[in-house]
Enzyme design. Structure first.
Site, PDB file in Angstrom:
ATOM      1  N   ILE A  32      24.842  44.394 -33.652  1.00 21.16           N
ATOM      2  CA  ILE A  32      26.219  43.951 -33.368  1.00 21.16           C
ATOM      3  C   ILE A  32      26.304  42.420 -33.277  1.00 21.16           C
ATOM      4  CG2 ILE A  32      26.159  43.936 -30.823  1.00 21.16           C
ATOM      5  CD1 ILE A  32      28.712  45.673 -30.915  1.00 21.16           C
ATOM      6  N   HIS A 100      13.322  49.958 -30.171  1.00 19.48           N
ATOM      7  CA  HIS A 100      14.024  49.632 -31.418  1.00 19.48           C
ATOM      8  C   HIS A 100      13.262  48.530 -32.120  1.00 19.48           C
ATOM      9  CE1 HIS A 100      15.682  47.308 -28.080  1.00 19.48           C
ATOM     10  NE2 HIS A 100      15.807  46.308 -28.938  1.00 19.48           N
TER      11      HIS A 100
HETATM   12  P1  AMP Z   1      16.622  43.526 -27.689  1.00 21.78           P
HETATM   13  O1  AMP Z   1      17.241  42.279 -27.136  1.00 21.78           O
HETATM   14  O2  AMP Z   1      15.347  43.345 -28.437  1.00 21.78           O
HETATM   15  O3  AMP Z   1      16.550  44.626 -26.644  1.00 21.78           O
HETATM   16  O4  AMP Z   1      17.634  44.036 -28.799  1.00 21.78           O
HETATM   17  C1  AMP Z   1      18.818  44.679 -28.490  1.00 21.78           C
HETATM   18  C2  AMP Z   1      19.734  44.409 -29.641  1.00 21.78           C
HETATM   19  O5  AMP Z   1      20.761  45.378 -29.604  1.00 21.78           O
HETATM   20  C3  AMP Z   1      20.391  43.033 -29.599  1.00 21.78           C
HETATM   21  O6  AMP Z   1      20.024  42.321 -30.773  1.00 21.78           O
HETATM   22  C4  AMP Z   1      21.880  43.361 -29.540  1.00 21.78           C
HETATM   23  O7  AMP Z   1      22.658  42.480 -30.297  1.00 21.78           O
HETATM   24  C5  AMP Z   1      21.925  44.776 -30.093  1.00 21.78           C
HETATM   25  N1  AMP Z   1      23.031  45.597 -29.641  1.00 21.78           N
HETATM   26  C6  AMP Z   1      23.500  45.717 -28.376  1.00 21.78           C
HETATM   27  N2  AMP Z   1      24.518  46.604 -28.339  1.00 21.78           N
HETATM   28  C7  AMP Z   1      24.697  47.035 -29.626  1.00 21.78           C
HETATM   29  C8  AMP Z   1      25.602  47.944 -30.244  1.00 21.78           C
HETATM   30  N3  AMP Z   1      26.541  48.613 -29.538  1.00 21.78           N
HETATM   31  N4  AMP Z   1      25.504  48.139 -31.585  1.00 21.78           N
HETATM   32  C9  AMP Z   1      24.569  47.482 -32.297  1.00 21.78           C
HETATM   33  N5  AMP Z   1      23.680  46.619 -31.776  1.00 21.78           N
HETATM   34  C10 AMP Z   1      23.742  46.392 -30.456  1.00 21.78           C
END
Ligand code: AMP
Ligand code: ZN
Length: 114
Positions: A32, A100
């Site tokens: 996102i 992830h």
């Molecule tokens: P991390 O910081 O490695 O835990 O990665 C989490 C990622 O999830 C970040 O890059 C966020 O931008 C992404 N993220 C958070 N909420 C969403 C969402 N609803 N849809 C897609 N990506 C998301």
């Protein structure tokens, strides 16, 4: 599955995401808040909190996420250079506690990362 987990909710389709790939074990969707022209998250359907919580039972799934990233990168002609990253723990920027794999590509990627 965890009822209060954001990525479990995305896997179940309860929260919308721009899905780019899915199969029986994984779902991949656009981040996102993209940090590169391609920024895709590859998520196992099964809830695993993160790499440091993973066990040998999760080994194949963790590696499989890498192969899904490689497949998406190949399809997007990113093979000149892309990066796959597991952020592990808050100090490394992990903010969602469902494992992830980040796939980043489509721009110059510097080393070391910040
Ligand atoms: P991390 O910081 O490695 O835990 O990665 C989490 C990622 O999830 C970040 O890059 C966020 O931008 C992404 N993220 C958070 N909420 C969403 C969402 N609803 N849809 C897609 N990506 C998301
Ligand atoms: Zn989850």
């Amino acid at each position: 599955m965890s009822s209060d987990c954001l990525f479990c909710s995305i896997v179940r389709g309860e929260i919308p995401a721009r899905r780019v790939y899915e199969d029986d074990r994984t779902v991949a969707f656009a981040d996102i808040n993209p940090q590169a022209p391609t920024h895709v998250l590859i998520v196992p359907r099964r809830h695993i909190a993160g790499l440091k919580e993973a066990t040998t039972e999760d080994a194949e799934l963790i590696g499989y996420c890498q192969l899904v990233a490689a497949k998406i990168a190949r399809e997007r002609n990113l093979e000149d250079g892309y990066r796959t990253v597991y952020n592990v723990g808050p100090g490394a920027g992990q903010s969602v506690f469902h494992l992830h794999l980040h796939l980043l590509g489509g721009r110059d990627l510097r080393w070391p990362p910040g």
